[in-house]
Design a protein around this motif. Structure first.
Motif, short mmCIF file in Angstrom:
data_model
loop_
_atom_site.label_atom_id
_atom_site.label_comp_id
_atom_site.label_asym_id
_atom_site.label_seq_id
_atom_site.Cartn_x
_atom_site.Cartn_y
_atom_site.Cartn_z
N LYS A 278 -21.81 -32.45 9.19
CA LYS A 278 -21.03 -32.19 10.54
C LYS A 278 -20.45 -33.38 11.20
O LYS A 278 -21.29 -34.29 11.45
N ALA A 279 -19.16 -33.40 11.40
CA ALA A 279 -18.50 -34.35 12.17
C ALA A 279 -17.50 -33.88 13.09
O ALA A 279 -17.03 -32.51 13.06
N ALA A 280 -17.13 -34.56 14.10
CA ALA A 280 -16.29 -34.37 15.26
C ALA A 280 -15.25 -35.17 15.53
O ALA A 280 -15.58 -36.61 15.49
N VAL A 281 -14.02 -35.12 15.66
CA VAL A 281 -13.04 -36.11 16.17
C VAL A 281 -13.34 -36.71 17.26
O VAL A 281 -13.59 -36.02 18.39
N ILE A 282 -13.42 -38.03 17.51
CA ILE A 282 -13.53 -38.72 18.71
C ILE A 282 -12.39 -39.67 18.92
O ILE A 282 -12.51 -40.51 19.93
N ARG A 283 -11.55 -39.90 18.15
CA ARG A 283 -10.28 -40.78 18.58
C ARG A 283 -9.08 -40.29 17.67
O ARG A 283 -9.31 -39.79 16.48
N SER B 241 -15.61 -37.78 28.92
CA SER B 241 -14.27 -38.02 29.34
C SER B 241 -13.27 -38.42 28.37
O SER B 241 -13.73 -39.11 27.25
N ILE B 242 -11.98 -38.68 28.34
CA ILE B 242 -10.90 -38.73 27.39
C ILE B 242 -10.51 -40.01 27.90
O ILE B 242 -9.98 -40.15 29.13
N ILE B 243 -10.31 -41.28 27.19
CA ILE B 243 -10.01 -42.63 27.70
C ILE B 243 -8.68 -42.94 26.80
O ILE B 243 -8.72 -42.98 25.69
N ALA B 244 -7.55 -43.22 27.62
CA ALA B 244 -6.43 -43.69 26.92
C ALA B 244 -6.62 -44.99 26.65
O ALA B 244 -6.94 -45.91 27.56
N GLN B 245 -5.93 -45.57 25.50
CA GLN B 245 -5.86 -46.97 25.18
C GLN B 245 -4.34 -47.30 24.87
O GLN B 245 -3.40 -46.41 24.99
N GLU B 246 -4.15 -48.30 24.13
CA GLU B 246 -2.82 -48.72 23.70
C GLU B 246 -1.89 -47.46 23.04
O GLU B 246 -1.18 -47.06 23.57
N ASN B 247 -2.64 -47.35 21.77
CA ASN B 247 -1.70 -46.27 21.17
C ASN B 247 -2.69 -44.87 20.77
O ASN B 247 -2.24 -44.04 19.87
N SER B 248 -3.94 -45.08 21.26
CA SER B 248 -4.80 -43.86 21.01
C SER B 248 -5.37 -43.23 22.15
O SER B 248 -5.28 -43.84 23.30
N LYS B 249 -6.30 -42.38 21.84
CA LYS B 249 -6.97 -41.87 22.76
C LYS B 249 -8.53 -41.47 22.25
O LYS B 249 -8.62 -40.98 21.18
#
Length: 221
Positions: A143-148, A205-213
């Protein structure tokens, strides 16, 4: 021939598939190896808190070694720690979860050679086989979840998605590598056949970075 192996570990599906392949081939995985920016509590690969990797290590009953390194000395520090682990753990090999990117394989082979170890790539295959490998993971019981995610490809709704049959169908609707080998998405594995217990975690929370979240995840109190 069975080897004593240290496995480069990001905490995601590719690392987990590589571990499973190594175990089924009869190798002894004596340690996981995770890189962390110097003076940070998060991983280089996906940005998880190191406590999440520690929980995976505990559930898998495999020790984890954190390589704390500045970005400009990443390779040199990785090699230094590999050499130390080789002596401490009587290592034969270092394994990587790369699948088809030649540049990644070349880097892994070079650092292994510099440490006097064999490089193993349990998942290595042709790019066209990516979908079959993802299908195998979905059917594996892990079981896995998308984190980025890369925000130029996916919207926020993909963060937190489970890698299940719905995910398998949805990913094929996008012109991307199904496995995210080019950084399209990253995952956190929290349960499965080799895990002694599931890892309960919060989705924050969702954290925005340079080219990713990135989806902030943490241990469930």
């Amino acid at each position: 021939m069975a080897n004593r192996v240290v496995l480069s570990w990001s905490g995601g599906k590719d690392s987990c598939m590589a571990l499973t392949k190594l175990v089924h081939a009869g190798h002894e995985v004596v340690s996981l190896l995770t890189t962390v920016p110097k003076e940070s509590d998060r991983t280089f690969a996906h940005g998880e808190k190191i406590e999440m990797i520690e929980q995976q290590s505990k559930s898998l009953a495999i020790p984890v070694h954190f390589v704390h390194c500045p970005l400009e000395q990443y390779t040199e520090t990785f090699i230094k720690d590999l050499i130390q682990l080789k002596e401490q753990l009587s290592l034969d090999s270092v394994a990587f979860g790369d699948i088809y990117l030649d540049g990644h394989r070349e880097w892994g082979e070079n650092v292994a050679a510099a440490a006097g170890l064999e490089a193993i790539f349990p998942l290595w295959r042709r790019q066209e086989e990516s979908l079959a490998l993802l299908t195998s993971f979905v059917q594996s019981g892990y079981k896995a979840a998308v984190i980025r995610i890369r925000q130029d490809i996916f919207d926020d709704s993909w963060l937190g998605k489970e890698l299940d049959h719905d995910f398998l169908a949805s990913i094929q609707e996008h012109p991307v590598c199904p496995l995210g080998e080019n950084g399209e998405y990253h995952t956190f594995v929290y349960d499965g056949p080799l895990f002694q217990s599931s890892i309960p975690f919060t989705r924050g929370s969702i954290i925005a970075q340079e080219n990713s979240k990135r989806l902030e995840i943490g241990l469930l109190a």
